[in-house]
Structure formats: C-alpha cells, structure tokens
Design an enzyme around this catalytic site. Sequence first.
Site, mmCIF file in Angstrom:
data_model
loop_
_atom_site.group_PDB
_atom_site.id
_atom_site.type_symbol
_atom_site.label_atom_id
_atom_site.label_comp_id
_atom_site.label_asym_id
_atom_site.label_seq_id
_atom_site.Cartn_x
_atom_site.Cartn_y
_atom_site.Cartn_z
ATOM 1 N N GLU A 273 41.009 37.889 52.928
ATOM 2 C CA GLU A 273 41.448 36.910 51.934
ATOM 3 C C GLU A 273 42.675 37.456 51.202
ATOM 4 O OE1 GLU A 273 38.971 36.338 48.416
ATOM 5 O OE2 GLU A 273 39.266 34.179 48.595
ATOM 6 N N CYS B 55 39.836 29.851 46.120
ATOM 7 C CA CYS B 55 38.884 30.386 47.099
ATOM 8 C C CYS B 55 38.864 29.551 48.369
ATOM 9 C CB CYS B 55 37.498 30.415 46.481
ATOM 10 S SG CYS B 55 37.012 28.827 45.795
ATOM 11 N N LYS C 198 31.030 35.991 30.789
ATOM 12 C CA LYS C 198 31.952 37.139 30.888
ATOM 13 C C LYS C 198 33.157 36.653 31.670
ATOM 14 C CE LYS C 198 33.462 40.462 32.877
ATOM 15 N NZ LYS C 198 34.903 40.498 33.170
ATOM 16 N N SER D 156 34.968 37.891 43.944
ATOM 17 C CA SER D 156 35.205 38.388 45.305
ATOM 18 C C SER D 156 33.886 38.758 45.989
ATOM 19 C CB SER D 156 36.104 39.620 45.234
ATOM 20 O OG SER D 156 35.440 40.636 44.498
ATOM 21 N N THR D 157 33.926 38.792 47.296
ATOM 22 C CA THR D 157 32.746 39.179 48.067
ATOM 23 C C THR D 157 32.379 40.632 47.767
ATOM 24 O OG1 THR D 157 33.237 37.555 49.755
ATOM 25 C CG2 THR D 157 31.894 39.429 50.443
ATOM 26 N N GLU E 222 29.257 32.759 44.321
ATOM 27 C CA GLU E 222 30.313 31.919 44.914
ATOM 28 C C GLU E 222 31.462 32.873 45.174
ATOM 29 O OE1 GLU E 222 29.922 28.775 45.601
ATOM 30 O OE2 GLU E 222 28.079 28.420 44.490
ATOM 31 N N GLY F 226 30.615 40.616 44.503
ATOM 32 C CA GLY F 226 29.358 39.878 44.677
ATOM 33 C C GLY F 226 28.271 40.783 45.247
HETATM 34 P P1 NAD Z 1 36.505 39.774 41.124
HETATM 35 O O1 NAD Z 1 35.327 39.850 42.012
HETATM 36 O O2 NAD Z 1 37.421 40.944 41.068
HETATM 37 O O3 NAD Z 1 36.057 39.516 39.605
HETATM 38 C C1 NAD Z 1 35.241 38.426 39.264
HETATM 39 C C2 NAD Z 1 34.532 38.739 37.948
HETATM 40 O O4 NAD Z 1 33.680 39.853 38.169
HETATM 41 C C3 NAD Z 1 35.476 39.130 36.821
HETATM 42 O O5 NAD Z 1 34.989 38.630 35.602
HETATM 43 C C4 NAD Z 1 35.389 40.651 36.824
HETATM 44 O O6 NAD Z 1 35.676 41.249 35.585
HETATM 45 C C5 NAD Z 1 33.933 40.853 37.195
HETATM 46 N N1 NAD Z 1 33.646 42.172 37.773
HETATM 47 C C6 NAD Z 1 34.480 43.006 38.426
HETATM 48 N N2 NAD Z 1 33.831 44.147 38.762
HETATM 49 C C7 NAD Z 1 32.563 44.008 38.318
HETATM 50 C C8 NAD Z 1 31.422 44.848 38.364
HETATM 51 N N3 NAD Z 1 31.456 46.061 38.921
HETATM 52 N N4 NAD Z 1 30.276 44.386 37.815
HETATM 53 C C9 NAD Z 1 30.216 43.162 37.241
HETATM 54 N N5 NAD Z 1 31.282 42.338 37.150
HETATM 55 C C10 NAD Z 1 32.433 42.758 37.697
HETATM 56 O O7 NAD Z 1 37.267 38.459 41.533
HETATM 57 P P2 NAD Z 1 38.626 37.877 40.955
HETATM 58 O O8 NAD Z 1 39.757 38.683 41.471
HETATM 59 O O9 NAD Z 1 38.494 37.675 39.490
HETATM 60 O O10 NAD Z 1 38.650 36.407 41.593
HETATM 61 C C11 NAD Z 1 39.086 36.156 42.871
HETATM 62 C C12 NAD Z 1 37.923 35.995 43.825
HETATM 63 O O11 NAD Z 1 37.070 34.941 43.386
HETATM 64 C C13 NAD Z 1 38.393 35.582 45.200
HETATM 65 O O12 NAD Z 1 37.695 36.331 46.178
HETATM 66 C C14 NAD Z 1 38.009 34.107 45.278
HETATM 67 O O13 NAD Z 1 37.839 33.620 46.584
HETATM 68 C C15 NAD Z 1 36.761 34.087 44.490
HETATM 69 N N6 NAD Z 1 36.450 32.726 44.041
HETATM 70 C C16 NAD Z 1 35.421 32.057 44.651
HETATM 71 C C17 NAD Z 1 35.125 30.748 44.286
HETATM 72 C C18 NAD Z 1 33.993 29.989 44.941
HETATM 73 O O14 NAD Z 1 33.567 28.974 44.379
HETATM 74 N N7 NAD Z 1 33.499 30.418 46.096
HETATM 75 C C19 NAD Z 1 35.876 30.126 43.286
HETATM 76 C C20 NAD Z 1 36.913 30.839 42.681
HETATM 77 C C21 NAD Z 1 37.188 32.143 43.063
#
Ligand code: NAD
Length: 495
Positions: free
Chosen positions: A398, A299, A188, A242-243, A264, A246
């Site tokens: 962040e 990240c 996804k 994002s946390t 992650e 997560g």
């Molecule tokens: P996000 O958490 O908004 O979205 C991540 C994914 O989750 C997307 O595909 C999104 O559609 C999905 N999602 C959103 N709401 C959901 C829900 N209710 N149920 C299931 N899935 C859902 O994050 P983002 O804005 O896409 O990415 C940025 C974040 O990712 C930052 O916090 C960054 O630090 C983190 N990140 C971490 C790493 C790592 O390895 N630690 C690497 C890259 C990015």
Amino acid sequence: MSKPTWHERANSIKIDGRALINGQRVDAISGATFENISPIDGRKLGPTARCDAADVDAAVAVARAAFEDRRWAGKSPSERKRIMLKFAELMMANRDELALLETLDMGKPIKYSLSVDVPSAAKCVQWYAEAIDKVYDEIAPTNDSTLALITREPVGVVAAIVPWNYPMLMASWKIAPALAVGNSVILKPSEKSPLSALRLAEIAIEAGIPAGVFNVVPGFGHEAGSALALHNDVDCIGFTGSTRIGKKIMEYASQSNLKRVWTELGGKSPNIVCADCPNLDEAVEAAIGSIYFNQGESCNAPSRLFIEASIKDQFIAKALALMPSYLPGDPLDPKTIMGAIVDHIQLNSVMGFIESGKAEGATLLAGGNQARTETGGYYVEPTIFSNVNPGMKIAQEEIFGPVLSIFTFTDLDEAIKQANATAYGLQAGVWTSDIRKAHHAARALRVGTVHVNQYDSDDITVPFGGYKQSGNGRDKSLHALEKYTELKTTWINLA
Ligand code: NAD
C-alpha cells in the site's frame, strides 16, 4: 463586507490541542505536548497534549464510571436519538470551523473538507441517531414452557483509534454507532490530525452528551494508543489504520483482557477495465478521480489498474489528458482538488515507492516528482506507472499516495487471479457491458466491496470493510451496531 478568505480565517482560527476528559479540556498529566505542523506550508498549529498511559487511565476511569452509573446507557433510545440529532445539527452549524481544522491539520482541499468530510461525518451521526429507536431485540422460537430473550447490550468502554486520512469521518464511523447503543467512548485521533476530534467532542457535550461519555486523548500511537489497547478496563477497540498496527492491537488485546478488536485496515484495491466497458470516458475519469482523491490517501483507492490489452493505448491517452487537472494546489483555495501529503514522513514514503518503481523497471508515464516545494509544504505530482509486474513493490504494498500502477491483461480470469494476489481485500472495481462477466468477477474477487461500472459509491446505509488483511467487521450500516454490543440470551422458566 466581503467574506474573509480561507487564508485569513486560517490565520485567526483558535486552536486548542488539550485533551478532553470528563467534559473538561485538560493538559496531559505529565504536561508534555507535541508540535502539530500543517502540511500545507509547514506552519505550526500549536501544542497538542501528548497523552500517555496516565491520561488513558484517567479517561478510562471516567468512561467506566459514566457507563456504570448509566448516565448515557440508561437513557431511552429516543432520548439518545434526540441528543445525537442535536450533535449532528451542531456539527453542520460548525461546518466551516471543522472543515478548516481538517484542512490545516492534514492538507486535504478545503473544497472537500466542506463538501465531503464534515457533511458525511454529520450524516453518520444523524443516521445512527435516527436508527437507534427502530432496532428491536428478539424472542427465540423455543417451546411453550420457556421464554428465551435475545437482547443486545452496550459492550461498555469503547476505545476508537483512528487514522489521519479522513480524521473526522473515520472517528464518526466508530463513535456514532458506539454512542448510539449506549457505550462510553475514548477517541484516540492520529498524532498527525488531532484537531477535529477534539472539537467534535466539545460539540457533542454542547449537544447534551453527558460529561465522561465521550473523551478524547490525543497523543502518539506507541504511548496513548498502546495504553488504550493494553488497558484491562477497555472492553472493545474500534481500530482503523494500517495492517501493521492492526496486528499489534490484536496482540495487545491478547496480552491484556481479550477485549473485542475490530479492524479496518489497509488496501491495494484492483480496478479491472474490460474492452467491452460501457463507457470508456467514464471508466477513465473514475479510475483517475478515485486514485487521486484525497491525494491518494484513501484505504480503498484503486491503486492497481488492470486494462484489457486491446484498449490500453486508448485508455492511457485519455488518462494522461486528465493529469494536469490533478496537479497539487493550495489546499485553502476553494478551487483546488489535490492538496498536500499529510507530513514529511508520508511524503518520503511515497517518494521512496516512486523510486522503487523506477528502479524495478516500471515505466513512469506521468508525475514522479515532489511539487510546490517553495511553500514549505509536502506535495507530490499525480503519478502513473505502466508495465508494472505483479512482483514489484509498487504492485504489492500500500503506497497511500497519488501513485497508480497499470497492468494489462488478455484473459479476465488471469486478471482476477492477479487482482486477488495481495495480502489485502478491501475493494475492487470491474467495468464490462456483459452482466455474466460482471457477476463472475464480483463473486471471484476476494474483497469486501465490488464496484461494477463505477468506483467509490458511498452511503452510510452500506457496510464498509475488508476481507483478508484489510480487516474484520464492518463500519457503517446497521451491521456496525454488532461491533459495539454484546449479544445476551435470557432464559425464563414459564412452566
Ligand atoms: P497507523 O496504523 O499508523 O495509525 C492509525 C492509528 O493507530 C493512529 O491513531 C496511530 O496513532 C495509532 N497507533 C500507531 N501505533 C500504535 C500502537 N503501537 N498502538 C496503538 N495505536 C497505535 O495508520 P495511519 O498511517 O494513521 O493511517 C493509514 C492507514 O489506515 C492505511 O493503511 C489505510 O489503508 C488505513 N485506513 C483504512 C480504512 C478502512 O476503512 N479500511 C480507512 C482509512 C484508513
């Protein structure tokens, strides 16, 4: 004939935003789509399938069927290796197209899509392919009358939910180890960057990965994402994001079938520069280069810089001299090193953090404004704040944009204490010529990765992941195989 420019290629590229389920490109069952907008200039990239629970049900059913009939899991590791090596080779053969999709979709410079994202993703697939026929199971040292086998088996149906900042690379970190060990996968991608994931799955099928084994459901998190995380027939989620989300994924797992959840998550990484740092110019270049790489949307970006007070002025003067080279440019120009912010929501969020830094009394040393507004795209100047207090919003949360916060310290232990004082624990840097200080800091920093006298080294052989609310488990390296396998013990009576 001269090679077409990236703009010319962008104008003629064929984009297909339909889902990929059971080896076929399909519309969402509801027929719904959403418009995918490029952050480069606001151009429309075409409709993308808006998958929801019905599409997720369909994808899970075919992934389960593929797993049960062992069309992939039942192949020998060397056969999976052969097909995945072909997959990696085809990724590189399609490098220009994949790079262009990535740049159009999320705004990163074409220079880096070509030189970093595609080759690193292909390398990841290649590495797990090469690894998988060299991993052995174990026999436990029990007594003469028993044999205890310790084996690893694929967990089953794995859902990979990934973010937009490195769409193809984050996807590869999940799908490559998951596929290598024989799972079926449903990917996804983020609604902000669905395109490279869809092409990736087409390429995988062309390489010989059987239909149904690798499926892609584009759509929104609260629709397709939550349906996957709540699904009773998904065995494992590999989540990067994002946390905040997560935590939701873990809730969904507990509300459904207690699927394994690997996360992650976000970061607020500290970078500590001591006065005895071996090379100040290198430290400045790494600090600035790493926070602004990928427009600060990384990240592990070292967004909190701790400088020993005696070198602060010198450090800042050198940093400011580098700033003009990081001004945002046209992502489709191969010389550009700083591109566009992924969308207007992220742009507004970054600008909001900049406003809060000003309002809370931090000193704005550079940047602070939107840029290239005439393009219709979303760009932010590289920004530096000094005199940041640990309690400020820009010190704790962040930002995920090109914003650096500078703190000073006189006592290394105090700097380490502050460095540890956020909810995150992804990465950290420390710069010193004193090996004892380096070891002391490396042990005391509560993070998954510590960089000493450099920042951002990266290799597929090295685990990547965080402590605390930066997540659990590790991507990359052989350790990632642990996430996508179950450990089984089999006792055999030999008496
Ligand atoms: P996000 O958490 O908004 O979205 C991540 C994914 O989750 C997307 O595909 C999104 O559609 C999905 N999602 C959103 N709401 C959901 C829900 N209710 N149920 C299931 N899935 C859902 O994050 P983002 O804005 O896409 O990415 C940025 C974040 O990712 C930052 O916090 C960054 O630090 C983190 N990140 C971490 C790493 C790592 O390895 N630690 C690497 C890259 C990015």
